[in-house]
Design a protein around this motif. Structure first.
Motif, PDB file in Angstrom:
ATOM      1  N   GLY A  88       0.868  -1.196  -0.009  1.00 22.59           N
ATOM      2  CA  GLY A  88      -0.062  -0.053  -0.189  1.00 22.59           C
ATOM      3  C   GLY A  88       0.865   1.289  -0.074  1.00 22.59           C
ATOM      4  N   ILE A  89       0.438   2.269  -0.765  1.00 19.66           N
ATOM      5  CA  ILE A  89       1.042   3.369  -0.752  1.00 19.66           C
ATOM      6  C   ILE A  89       0.024   4.632  -0.864  1.00 19.66           C
ATOM      7  CG2 ILE A  89       2.655   5.164  -2.130  1.00 19.66           C
ATOM      8  CD1 ILE A  89       3.994   2.516  -3.342  1.00 19.66           C
ATOM      9  N   THR A  90       0.213   5.564   0.248  1.00 16.97           N
ATOM     10  CA  THR A  90      -0.685   6.834   0.264  1.00 16.97           C
ATOM     11  C   THR A  90       0.192   7.907   0.478  1.00 16.97           C
ATOM     12  OG1 THR A  90      -2.311   5.528   1.439  1.00 16.97           O
ATOM     13  CG2 THR A  90      -2.434   7.828   1.617  1.00 16.97           C
ATOM     14  N   VAL A  91       0.109   8.735  -0.491  1.00 20.85           N
ATOM     15  CA  VAL A  91       0.831  10.102  -0.522  1.00 20.85           C
ATOM     16  C   VAL A  91      -0.100  11.319  -0.185  1.00 20.85           C
ATOM     17  CG1 VAL A  91       2.216  11.735  -1.605  1.00 20.85           C
ATOM     18  CG2 VAL A  91       2.289   9.234  -2.218  1.00 20.85           C
ATOM     19  N   SER A  92       0.087  11.804   1.099  1.00 19.21           N
ATOM     20  CA  SER A  92      -0.657  13.037   1.226  1.00 19.21           C
ATOM     21  C   SER A  92       0.221  14.328   1.051  1.00 19.21           C
ATOM     22  CB  SER A  92      -1.174  13.145   2.779  1.00 19.21           C
ATOM     23  OG  SER A  92      -0.113  13.049   3.745  1.00 19.21           O
ATOM     24  N   TYR A  93      -0.494  15.308   0.770  1.00 15.93           N
ATOM     25  CA  TYR A  93       0.329  16.641   0.245  1.00 15.93           C
ATOM     26  C   TYR A  93      -0.187  17.646   1.360  1.00 15.93           C
ATOM     27  CZ  TYR A  93       0.969  13.966  -3.829  1.00 15.93           C
ATOM     28  OH  TYR A  93       1.303  13.027  -4.642  1.00 15.93           O
ATOM     29  N   TRP A  94       0.946  18.454   1.721  1.00 12.26           N
ATOM     30  CA  TRP A  94       0.633  19.608   2.821  1.00 12.26           C
ATOM     31  C   TRP A  94       1.259  20.888   2.402  1.00 12.26           C
ATOM     32  CZ3 TRP A  94      -2.473  18.146   6.585  1.00 12.26           C
ATOM     33  CH2 TRP A  94      -2.872  16.767   6.522  1.00 12.26           C
ATOM     34  N   GLU A  95       1.097  21.967   3.104  1.00 13.60           N
ATOM     35  CA  GLU A  95       1.546  23.147   2.488  1.00 13.60           C
ATOM     36  C   GLU A  95       2.690  23.321   3.512  1.00 13.60           C
ATOM     37  OE1 GLU A  95      -1.221  26.215   3.958  1.00 13.60           O
ATOM     38  OE2 GLU A  95      -2.429  25.792   1.846  1.00 13.60           O
TER      39      GLU A  95
END
Length: 107
Positions: A51-58
């Motif tokens: 499983g790969i989850t990429v979350s993006y943040w400021e």
């Protein structure tokens, strides 16, 4: 010229255990909760044997606040106890991006 402001990506790579009761529900809940957090920019996820989850943040501060969010802390604990054999987290600064989209012919 396109102006681009760097942002951060949290890459969560995991291997699930056999005990996945409640996992899908919690993953959906965490995605909805993450969307409500200050500094959240988006998420992409894929699961097969890995499983790969990429979350993006400021900002790094937004990532730190998300990691310490109370319901997210409960999900992390449940993940370590039941859902994952292992996981690996990487935090990266994105300084450049580009994409490709195929345009279908109308002829």
């Amino acid at each position: 010229m396109i102006h681009f402001k760097p942002y951060y990506a949290v890459i969560f790579t995991s291997s699930q255990s056999k005990h996945t009761n409640g996992y899908i529900e919690m993953a959906n809940k965490m995605e909805l909760l993450a969307k409500q957090q200050d500094g959240y920019l988006g998420m992409e996820s894929a699961r097969d044997s890995l499983g790969i989850t990429v979350s993006y943040w400021e900002s790094l501060e937004a990532i730190k606040k998300w990691k310490q969010q109370s319901e997210h802390l409960q999900a992390q604990l449940k993940g370590r106890e039941d859902w994952y054999n292992w996981y690996h987290v990487r935090i990266c600064k994105v300084e450049r991006e580009y994409e490709f989209t195929k345009v279908e012919s109308t002829i």
